[in-house]
Design an enzyme around this catalytic site. Sequence first.
Site, PDB file in Angstrom:
ATOM      1  N   PRO A 241     -13.950  -8.027  -0.207  1.00  0.00           N
ATOM      2  CA  PRO A 241     -14.021  -7.026   0.860  1.00  0.00           C
ATOM      3  C   PRO A 241     -12.777  -6.954   1.735  1.00  0.00           C
ATOM      4  O   PRO A 241     -12.335  -7.939   2.296  1.00  0.00           O
ATOM      5  CB  PRO A 241     -15.220  -7.498   1.698  1.00  0.00           C
ATOM      6  CG  PRO A 241     -15.765  -8.707   1.032  1.00  0.00           C
ATOM      7  CD  PRO A 241     -14.726  -9.219   0.120  1.00  0.00           C
ATOM      8  N   GLU A 242     -12.267  -5.741   1.862  1.00  0.00           N
ATOM      9  CA  GLU A 242     -11.185  -5.438   2.779  1.00  0.00           C
ATOM     10  C   GLU A 242     -11.739  -4.485   3.833  1.00  0.00           C
ATOM     11  O   GLU A 242     -12.926  -4.156   3.806  1.00  0.00           O
ATOM     12  CB  GLU A 242     -10.006  -4.830   2.008  1.00  0.00           C
ATOM     13  CG  GLU A 242      -9.549  -5.749   0.875  1.00  0.00           C
ATOM     14  CD  GLU A 242      -8.452  -5.181   0.003  1.00  0.00           C
ATOM     15  OE1 GLU A 242      -7.772  -4.236   0.448  1.00  0.00           O
ATOM     16  OE2 GLU A 242      -8.275  -5.677  -1.114  1.00  0.00           O
TER      17      GLU A 242
ATOM     18  N   LYS B  87     -11.009  -7.968   8.809  1.00  0.00           N
ATOM     19  CA  LYS B  87     -11.968  -8.386   7.785  1.00  0.00           C
ATOM     20  C   LYS B  87     -13.088  -9.185   8.422  1.00  0.00           C
ATOM     21  O   LYS B  87     -13.804  -9.930   7.753  1.00  0.00           O
ATOM     22  CB  LYS B  87     -11.248  -9.206   6.712  1.00  0.00           C
ATOM     23  CG  LYS B  87     -10.222  -8.387   5.939  1.00  0.00           C
ATOM     24  CD  LYS B  87      -9.367  -9.222   5.026  1.00  0.00           C
ATOM     25  CE  LYS B  87      -8.259  -8.368   4.427  1.00  0.00           C
ATOM     26  NZ  LYS B  87      -7.245  -9.171   3.723  1.00  0.00           N
TER      27      LYS B  87
ATOM     28  N   ARG C 169       0.234 -12.510  -5.307  1.00  0.00           N
ATOM     29  CA  ARG C 169      -0.978 -11.790  -5.701  1.00  0.00           C
ATOM     30  C   ARG C 169      -0.660 -10.850  -6.854  1.00  0.00           C
ATOM     31  O   ARG C 169       0.445 -10.306  -6.939  1.00  0.00           O
ATOM     32  CB  ARG C 169      -1.539 -10.947  -4.550  1.00  0.00           C
ATOM     33  CG  ARG C 169      -1.574 -11.603  -3.207  1.00  0.00           C
ATOM     34  CD  ARG C 169      -2.560 -12.720  -3.128  1.00  0.00           C
ATOM     35  NE  ARG C 169      -3.910 -12.288  -3.435  1.00  0.00           N
ATOM     36  CZ  ARG C 169      -4.980 -13.077  -3.340  1.00  0.00           C
ATOM     37  NH1 ARG C 169      -4.838 -14.313  -2.938  1.00  0.00           N
ATOM     38  NH2 ARG C 169      -6.164 -12.636  -3.628  1.00  0.00           N
TER      39      ARG C 169
END
Length: 273
Positions: free
Chosen positions: A2-3, A59, A262
């Site tokens: 989740p962002e 977040k 990433r």
Amino acid sequence: MPEFAEVEFYRKQWNPGLGRRVRSVQVHRESRVFRACAVRRLVRQLTGATLISSAAAAKQMLFRFRRGRWLGVHLGMSGELRVEPAGYTPQKHDHLVLAQRGRCLVFADPRMFGRIQFATGRTPPAWWTCLAPPILSGAFTAEEVAAFLRRRGRTPIKAVLLMQERFPGVGNWMADEILWRAAIHPCRLAGSLTAVEVHSIWRECRQVCRQALATIAGRGDHVPPALNAHIPDTWLFNHRWEDGGRCPRTGARLMRAEVGGRTTCWSPARQRS
DNA sequence: CCAATTGTTATTTA
DNA sequence: ATAAATAACAATTG
């Protein structure tokens, strides 16, 4: 997972519990998600407490209960909030269950990178108030972004966008989406961007946040039936993990590589190094 | 068995 | 000393 907008989506999942009293609290006591939390105190203080309101920023989520009780939730990589029927039996990955008369409010997180926090007091706790100014607020200015990029001049722009102290709520897919729309290669060093490119970063940050909120989290009290169900194919989002995926604007093959620690996806046709 | 995963933080390196 | 890079955290899936 989740962002920014996904966090807002999950926040709304607990809306059926607003204005309702918590009859009992069940916790997975030794779970890592409570590493920043006094679990016994949380259980004692939330039992019998009424959930008044909630908010999401970056977040992070904050749930406010009557008589100055505050519950913080961070979903980490794999966390989620959902509602289950009354009498629900917590499963393996359910770390916190707030049982109300007609339903249970559940926090689950298989990987346990998420975090539960608890505080009491008249005002919201420091870990909430110290968050960076939201991207959709007036405090997120092009000038602040430019200054931050100068200070992080030797870091790839992709890694800079992941820094929560300036881009609260931006995660891996949002950073890629922003760079793709701004037509900037993720490996470019932040200090090498032109004034026009810096401005595009600022603009697309706001644009992606705004559109993601409307699409993923829904408007007002309306919540989409499933997370990320309605993201248009005109976004990079729906193509970034497909093998042999193509850029929705140029039709060219997408690239994938590790940037700033990433996995990063970009369209070489749009985003030149 | 190996590698992968949309996050954060402590530690190491430059 | 500061900033950037890396490892670690944990569970699951392919």
